[in-house]
Scaffold this active site. Structure first.
Site, PDB file in Angstrom:
ATOM      1  N   GLY A  18      15.326  -6.058   1.446  1.00  0.00           N
ATOM      2  CA  GLY A  18      15.888  -5.626   2.469  1.00  0.00           C
ATOM      3  C   GLY A  18      16.289  -6.540   3.547  1.00  0.00           C
ATOM      4  N   SER A  21      19.979  -7.066   6.629  1.00  0.00           N
ATOM      5  CA  SER A  21      20.244  -6.476   8.108  1.00  0.00           C
ATOM      6  C   SER A  21      18.928  -6.242   8.630  1.00  0.00           C
ATOM      7  CB  SER A  21      21.242  -5.382   8.081  1.00  0.00           C
ATOM      8  OG  SER A  21      20.399  -4.232   7.476  1.00  0.00           O
ATOM      9  N   ASN A  92       9.639  -5.630   3.046  1.00  0.00           N
ATOM     10  CA  ASN A  92      10.364  -5.031   4.208  1.00  0.00           C
ATOM     11  C   ASN A  92      11.370  -4.013   4.108  1.00  0.00           C
ATOM     12  OD1 ASN A  92      11.631  -5.595   7.210  1.00  0.00           O
ATOM     13  ND2 ASN A  92      13.308  -5.777   5.687  1.00  0.00           N
ATOM     14  N   SER A 144       4.519   0.834   9.783  1.00  0.00           N
ATOM     15  CA  SER A 144       5.163   1.387  10.963  1.00  0.00           C
ATOM     16  C   SER A 144       3.975   2.133  11.628  1.00  0.00           C
ATOM     17  CB  SER A 144       6.284   2.497  10.539  1.00  0.00           C
ATOM     18  OG  SER A 144       6.594   3.145  11.768  1.00  0.00           O
ATOM     19  N   TYR A 157       8.597   9.346   4.887  1.00  0.00           N
ATOM     20  CA  TYR A 157       8.667   7.901   5.356  1.00  0.00           C
ATOM     21  C   TYR A 157       7.208   7.546   5.951  1.00  0.00           C
ATOM     22  CZ  TYR A 157       9.682   3.981   8.827  1.00  0.00           C
ATOM     23  OH  TYR A 157       9.630   2.842   9.357  1.00  0.00           O
ATOM     24  N   ALA A 160       4.827   7.469   3.137  1.00  0.00           N
ATOM     25  CA  ALA A 160       4.932   6.238   2.295  1.00  0.00           C
ATOM     26  C   ALA A 160       4.351   5.171   3.022  1.00  0.00           C
ATOM     27  CB  ALA A 160       6.470   5.802   2.101  1.00  0.00           C
ATOM     28  N   LYS A 161       4.341   5.024   4.507  1.00  0.00           N
ATOM     29  CA  LYS A 161       3.897   3.945   5.353  1.00  0.00           C
ATOM     30  C   LYS A 161       2.342   4.052   5.475  1.00  0.00           C
ATOM     31  CE  LYS A 161       7.545   1.825   6.486  1.00  0.00           C
ATOM     32  NZ  LYS A 161       8.181   0.620   5.846  1.00  0.00           N
TER      33      LYS A 161
END
Ligand SMILES: NC(=O)c1ccc[n+]([C@@H]2O[C@H](COP(=O)([O-])OP(=O)(O)OC[C@H]3O[C@@H](n4cnc5c(N)ncnc54)[C@H](O)[C@@H]3O)[C@@H](O)[C@H]2O)c1
Length: 251
Positions: A18, A21, A92, A144, A157, A160-161
Site C-alpha cells: 500500500g 499514497s 502498511n 492502529s 478494521y 483485523a488490527k
C-alpha cells in the site's frame, strides 16, 4: 523536522504494501531517503508509477491487489530478484471503510480481513526465509490505536488490527531465534489526503484534540520516523511490541 539517519539501513531492500499514497507513500520516500532499495505494491497504478518515477533509482513498483495472496507472494519474490533479499517488510496496506456491523455480510467481513489482516501474514511468511538467510530482518506491521479504543462502525478494521497486534507477538517469538524482529506500529489519527477528504472534519478534529496530550496534527512523517527506527539496528533488541504514535491519546 529533525530527521534521524540510520546508516545500517542504507543498501537494504525494503518492501512496503500500500505504498502509493498516504502513509505508505511517505514510508517509501523516507526509506529511499535512507539509501534503501524500496519495493512497493498498490492498487493505484498511476500514483505508484508517479512515485517510482519521482524517486527513480533503487525503486521497484508493481500494481498488485494484496487480497490476491499468490500475486503478493510473487511480487515479493520478484522484488527480491530485482533489488536483493527483502530484510525490511512494512505491512502498511489497509482499508478503513466505515460500516454498520449489523448490516455487514459475511462476504464483506471476509473481504475486509482480506485487505486488513491477511496480507500481513502472507507477506511476512513470504519474506521470512530471505530474512533468515540474511541473518535477520525487521517486520513492521502498521496497526492502529483503534484496535485499543474500538470505535463503532469499524468492527472489521479494528478486529483485523487487534489480530495484527497478536500476530506480531507470536511471529516475534517464533522467528526471534533467527533474528527476525516483528513489531506493530500504531498510529493515532494521521492527516492524509484521504482522511481529510472523508472523515477529518473540523468538528472531528476538535474532538480529537481534546482527547490527546499533544495538540498538534500527526503527519505521515511522524509514523515514518517510528518505522525507520523499528526497522533499523537501533531497535535491535525490540521485538513483539507495539509502538504507539498517537500524540498521547488519554481519553
Ligand atoms: N491515517 C490514519 O489516520 C491512520 C490511523 C491509524 C492507522 N493507520 C494505518 O496506517 C496505514 C496506512 O494508512 P493510510 O491512512 O495511509 O491509508 P490509505 O487508505 O490512505 O492508503 C492505503 C493504501 O493502500 C492501498 N490499497 C488499498 N487496498 C489495497 C489492495 N487491496 N491492494 C493493494 N493496495 C491497496 C491504497 O490504494 C492506498 O494507497 C494503514 O495500515 C492504516 O490502517 C492510519
Amino acid at each position: 523536522m529533525d530527521r534521524a539517519n540510520y546508516p545500517d539501513l542504507s543498501g537494504r531492500t525494503v518492501f512496503v504494501t500500500g505504498g502509493a499514497s498516504g502513509i505508505g507513500a511517505c514510508l517509501v520516500e523516507r526509506f529511499h531517503g535512507q539509501g534503501c532499495k524500496v519495493a512497493f505494491v498498490d492498487l493505484q497504478r498511476d500514483s505508484g508509477q508517479a512515485l517510482a518515477a519521482k524517486l527513480a533509482e533503487g525503486v521497484w513498483f508493481r500494481r498488485c491487489d494484496v487480497t490476491d495472496a499468490a500475486a503478493l507472494q510473487a511480487a515479493i519474490a520478484d522484488a527480491a530478484d530485482a533489488l536483493g533479499p527483502v530484510t525490511v517488510l512494512i505491512n502498511n496496506v489497509a482499508n478503513d471503510a466505515r460500516h454498520n456491523a449489523a448490516e455487514t455480510s459475511v462476504e464483506a467481513w471476509r473481504q475486509s480481513l482480506a485487505v486488513n489482516l491477511d496480507p500481513a501474514f502472507v507477506a511476512s511468511v513470504a519474506a521470512y526465509p530471505m530474512m533468515k538467510l540474511e541473518g535477520g530482518g525487521s517486520i513492521v506491521n502498521v496497526s492502529s490505536i483503534n484496535a485499543m479504543w474500538g470505535p463503532a462502525h469499524m468492527a472489521t478494521y479494528v478486529a483485523a488490527k487487534g489480530a495484527i497486534n497478536s500476530l506480531c507477538k507470536s511471529l516475534a517469538r517464533e522467528w526471534g531465534p533467527d533474528r527476525v524482529r516483528v513489531n506493530a506500529l500504531s498510529p493515532g489519527w494521521v492527516v492524509t489526503e484521504r482522511q481529510l477528504e472523508l472523515w477529518l472534519t473540523p468538528e472531528a478534529e476538535a474532538q480529537w484534540r481534546e482527547q490527546v496530550a499533544l495538540k498538534e496534527r500527526l503527519y505521515p512523517d511522524d509514523i515514518a520516523n517510528a518505522a525507520l527506527f523499528l526497522a533499523s539496528d537501533s531497535a535491535r533488541m525490540i521485538t513483539g511490541t507495539n509502538l504507539v504514535v498517537d500524540a498521547g491519546r488519554l481519553g
